[in-house]
Design a protein around this motif. Structure first.
Motif, mmCIF file in Angstrom:
data_model
loop_
_atom_site.group_PDB
_atom_site.id
_atom_site.type_symbol
_atom_site.label_atom_id
_atom_site.label_comp_id
_atom_site.label_asym_id
_atom_site.label_seq_id
_atom_site.Cartn_x
_atom_site.Cartn_y
_atom_site.Cartn_z
ATOM 1 N N LEU A 173 0.882 -1.196 -0.103
ATOM 2 C CA LEU A 173 0.105 0.185 0.059
ATOM 3 C C LEU A 173 0.854 1.093 -0.030
ATOM 4 N N ALA A 174 1.857 1.146 0.747
ATOM 5 C CA ALA A 174 2.842 2.294 0.820
ATOM 6 C C ALA A 174 3.400 2.636 -0.685
ATOM 7 N N ALA A 175 3.899 1.452 -1.324
ATOM 8 C CA ALA A 175 4.226 1.656 -2.610
ATOM 9 C C ALA A 175 3.293 2.177 -3.706
ATOM 10 N N ALA A 176 2.152 1.904 -3.543
ATOM 11 C CA ALA A 176 1.099 2.767 -4.304
ATOM 12 C C ALA A 176 1.096 4.067 -4.293
ATOM 13 N N THR A 203 1.724 -0.827 5.060
ATOM 14 C CA THR A 203 2.240 0.393 4.725
ATOM 15 C C THR A 203 3.674 0.678 5.438
ATOM 16 N N VAL A 204 4.352 -0.440 5.668
ATOM 17 C CA VAL A 204 5.619 -0.344 6.178
ATOM 18 C C VAL A 204 6.442 -1.103 5.635
ATOM 19 N N PRO A 205 7.683 -0.902 5.898
ATOM 20 C CA PRO A 205 8.839 -1.962 4.985
ATOM 21 C C PRO A 205 8.643 -3.375 5.424
ATOM 22 N N ASP A 206 8.754 -4.383 4.790
ATOM 23 C CA ASP A 206 8.863 -5.706 4.932
ATOM 24 C C ASP A 206 10.169 -6.010 4.800
ATOM 25 N N HIS A 207 10.952 -6.847 6.071
ATOM 26 C CA HIS A 207 12.060 -7.460 6.061
ATOM 27 C C HIS A 207 12.196 -8.986 5.989
ATOM 28 N N ALA A 236 8.054 -12.002 -8.357
ATOM 29 C CA ALA A 236 6.940 -11.139 -8.156
ATOM 30 C C ALA A 236 6.305 -11.201 -6.873
ATOM 31 N N ALA A 237 6.600 -12.309 -5.993
ATOM 32 C CA ALA A 237 6.234 -12.478 -4.865
ATOM 33 C C ALA A 237 6.896 -11.706 -3.757
ATOM 34 N N ASP A 238 8.087 -10.794 -4.220
ATOM 35 C CA ASP A 238 8.994 -10.176 -3.155
ATOM 36 C C ASP A 238 8.212 -8.735 -2.886
ATOM 37 N N SER A 239 8.322 -8.604 -1.474
ATOM 38 C CA SER A 239 7.822 -7.268 -1.222
ATOM 39 C C SER A 239 8.678 -6.050 -1.609
ATOM 40 N N PRO A 240 7.921 -4.834 -1.604
ATOM 41 C CA PRO A 240 8.745 -3.683 -2.039
ATOM 42 C C PRO A 240 10.209 -3.774 -1.285
ATOM 43 N N ASP A 241 11.246 -3.268 -1.894
ATOM 44 C CA ASP A 241 12.604 -2.936 -1.309
ATOM 45 C C ASP A 241 12.637 -2.308 0.173
ATOM 46 N N PRO A 242 12.818 -2.679 1.126
ATOM 47 C CA PRO A 242 12.571 -2.214 2.422
ATOM 48 C C PRO A 242 13.400 -0.769 2.478
ATOM 49 N N GLN A 243 14.532 -0.947 1.868
ATOM 50 C CA GLN A 243 15.615 0.293 1.652
ATOM 51 C C GLN A 243 15.200 1.257 0.499
ATOM 52 N N GLY A 244 14.184 0.792 -0.026
ATOM 53 C CA GLY A 244 14.047 1.710 -1.267
ATOM 54 C C GLY A 244 13.377 3.175 -0.964
ATOM 55 N N PRO A 245 13.345 3.939 -2.061
ATOM 56 C CA PRO A 245 13.026 5.406 -1.666
ATOM 57 C C PRO A 245 11.339 5.385 -1.331
ATOM 58 N N ASN A 249 9.639 8.479 3.093
ATOM 59 C CA ASN A 249 8.789 9.730 3.661
ATOM 60 C C ASN A 249 7.648 8.829 4.395
ATOM 61 N N LYS A 250 7.803 7.642 4.706
ATOM 62 C CA LYS A 250 6.837 6.992 5.375
ATOM 63 C C LYS A 250 7.218 6.738 6.908
ATOM 64 N N ARG A 251 6.432 7.191 7.884
ATOM 65 C CA ARG A 251 6.782 6.959 9.400
ATOM 66 C C ARG A 251 5.514 5.812 10.089
ATOM 67 N N ALA A 252 5.724 5.464 10.867
ATOM 68 C CA ALA A 252 4.698 4.727 11.749
ATOM 69 C C ALA A 252 4.891 4.803 13.352
ATOM 70 N N ARG A 253 3.653 4.967 13.850
ATOM 71 C CA ARG A 253 4.039 4.915 15.490
ATOM 72 C C ARG A 253 2.752 4.062 15.967
ATOM 73 N N VAL A 254 3.336 3.375 16.961
ATOM 74 C CA VAL A 254 2.301 2.447 17.732
ATOM 75 C C VAL A 254 1.637 3.542 19.008
ATOM 76 N N ILE A 255 0.263 3.450 18.854
ATOM 77 C CA ILE A 255 -0.297 4.452 19.573
ATOM 78 C C ILE A 255 -1.033 3.760 20.949
ATOM 79 N N ALA A 256 -1.125 2.417 20.742
ATOM 80 C CA ALA A 256 -2.083 1.548 21.936
ATOM 81 C C ALA A 256 -1.297 0.138 21.657
ATOM 82 N N SER A 257 -1.171 -0.349 22.906
ATOM 83 C CA SER A 257 -0.559 -1.652 22.862
ATOM 84 C C SER A 257 -0.802 -2.551 24.162
ATOM 85 N N ALA A 258 -0.806 -3.673 24.150
ATOM 86 C CA ALA A 258 -1.228 -4.536 25.269
ATOM 87 C C ALA A 258 -0.440 -4.138 26.636
#
Length: 429
Positions: A173-176, A203-207, A236-245, A249-258
């Motif tokens: 979704l991020a790559a879109a 929406t986040v890098p896949d390692h 084609a089953a590979d995820s988008p390059d996690p080090q790619g451009p 400009n994508k960030r992620a924050r955990v706002i609630a957790s166990a």
């Protein structure tokens, strides 16, 4: 123990569960994580059991115009004005999930660097965001999900496979929208709170790699079928390059957790004069094995007053697993199985012990209950009406067992999700 004492104990356990759920409510969690509005459009996308509630909360807090679409589980919707809420099946995907996944991609079309994407992600998104690759059918993915759910694989392993078998997961979704800033706000339902595992990280890098996905399937004896096997053999089953451009400009924050939820429950327990023993929010393993460990702690507390003396409550979170052993006919999720296994493991040592095990989203697996309740007389009451706890556990039929006793915990959808919540209340003898 008297019926009144049982009622008070179960009321206390339910209050602890409600406090844990309240701590994970998106309306409180989102308030301190809002970014400044962009020059251009603000577009919201999202997926998961908490996605609709997150969308409603975001709408109420956002100071400017916005638009968007989120997908949640059937029955977990919430009223919104500007963000469309779609519903689909969970834990086994359906055609509604395919349509919803396409709707999220459509929402991202045409965005540029002056726009802003807010991605609202929570547990359950892996099944809701289902977009079969070329040559793969929805039926193929449904069979895969069913096999994974019954395999005993932990959430990290399952999501490694899912990321490489849906065109909406693993950063796709991020790559879109490669040029558009994106902030992913996460309600975490996985031990360790890795945004890449929650909803399989759309929406986040896949390692992870497709080779690792194939290894998970092999390790758990799962045959994905010829179409998915061929897909996983393809680059084609590979995820988008996690080090790619695309992720620059994508960030992620955990706002609630166990962790937040267990902390709130512990505070309430302390205020009620009950010492909390918090085992942590990252407990994994087979539900019945985790139950045996908890039963051992109960015995230690009873016999020696360590690691804490009664009155006390053992609190734990995380995500256990269930390996299906009983064939067809068994019903019940991992929390009800934990509760049943705990009752069996405690046996005659259950005097003065009450327990609650439930999923904080209000749905334990695919049933209509959040979990189940255990009391000192659970086994005796069951025997009195012809229910064998051991037989039900062997058949993975915890739902049938607790339904027969009237001890299912039914809350309805909570519209949040920080995974399992377990509380074992131990009264002085």
């Amino acid at each position: 123990m008297s019926g009144d004492a049982d009622s008070r104990a179960f009321t206390t356990l339910r209050a602890l569960f409600d406090a844990a759920v309240a701590a994970a409510r998106p309306d409180a969690a989102l308030r301190t994580h809002l970014p400044p509005p962009p020059k251009g459009r603000t577009v919201v996308i999202g997926a998961g059991k908490a996605a609709a509630e997150m969308a409603a909360a975001f709408e109420a807090l956002w100071p400017g115009p916005l638009e968007g679409v989120v997908v949640t589980r059937h029955g977990h919707g919430a009223p919104t004005g500007r963000i469309r809420v779609l519903e689909a099946a969970h834990p086994v995907p359906d055609a509604d999930g395919v349509a919803a996944s396409r709707a999220l991609f459509d929402q991202l079309a045409g965005l540029g660097p002056d726009d802003l994407i807010i991605a609202l992600m929570s547990g359950g998104g892996s099944a809701l965001l289902t977009l079969p690759p070329e040559g793969v059918t929805l039926a193929d993915l449904q069979a895969l999900h069913r096999a994974l759910l019954g395999s005993g694989a932990d959430i990290a392993a399952m999501n490694t496979v899912r990321k490489h078998c849906s065109l909406a997961l693993g950063g796709r979704l991020a790559a879109a929208a490669p040029d558009t800033p994106m902030l992913t706000l996460v309600v975490s339902d996985v031990p360790g709170d890795d945004p890449g595992l929650i909803a399989s990280g759309p929406t986040v890098p896949d390692h992870s790699t497709r080779a690792q996905a194939r290894a998970v399937l092999a390790d758990h004896g799962i045959d994905p079928g010829p179409a998915l096997a061929a897909w996983l053999d393809s680059p084609a089953a590979d995820s988008p390059d996690p080090q790619g451009p695309v992720f620059a400009n994508k960030r992620a924050r955990v706002i609630a957790s166990a962790h937040t939820s267990l902390t709130r429950a512990a505070e309430l327990a302390r205020s009620l004069g009950c010492a909390p023993l918090v085992l942590g929010d990252a407990i994994e393993g087979e539900s019945r094995e985790v139950a045996r460990v908890h039963a051992g702690l109960v015995r230690s507390i009873r016999r020696y007053g360590v690691p804490v003396a009664a009155p006390c409550v053992i609190l734990s979170g995380g995500e256990t697993t269930v390996t299906l052993r009983g064939g067809a006919g068994g019903r019940g999720g991992r929390n009800a199985e934990f509760a049943l296994a705990l009752a069996v493991a405690l046996g005659e040592d259950a005097k003065g012990v009450h327990a609650l095990a439930a999923d904080t989203d209000g749905i334990d697996g695919s049933e209509d209950n959040a979990g189940a309740l255990v009391g000192p007389d659970t086994l005796a009451r069951a025997a009195g009406i012809g229910l064998s706890a051991a037989d039900h556990l062997a058949r993975n039929d915890s739902y049938g067992f607790f339904a027969g006793l009237g001890n299912l915990l039914v809350t309805g959808p909570t519209r949040t999700n920080v995974n399992d919540f377990r509380a074992i209340l131990i009264d002085p003898l």
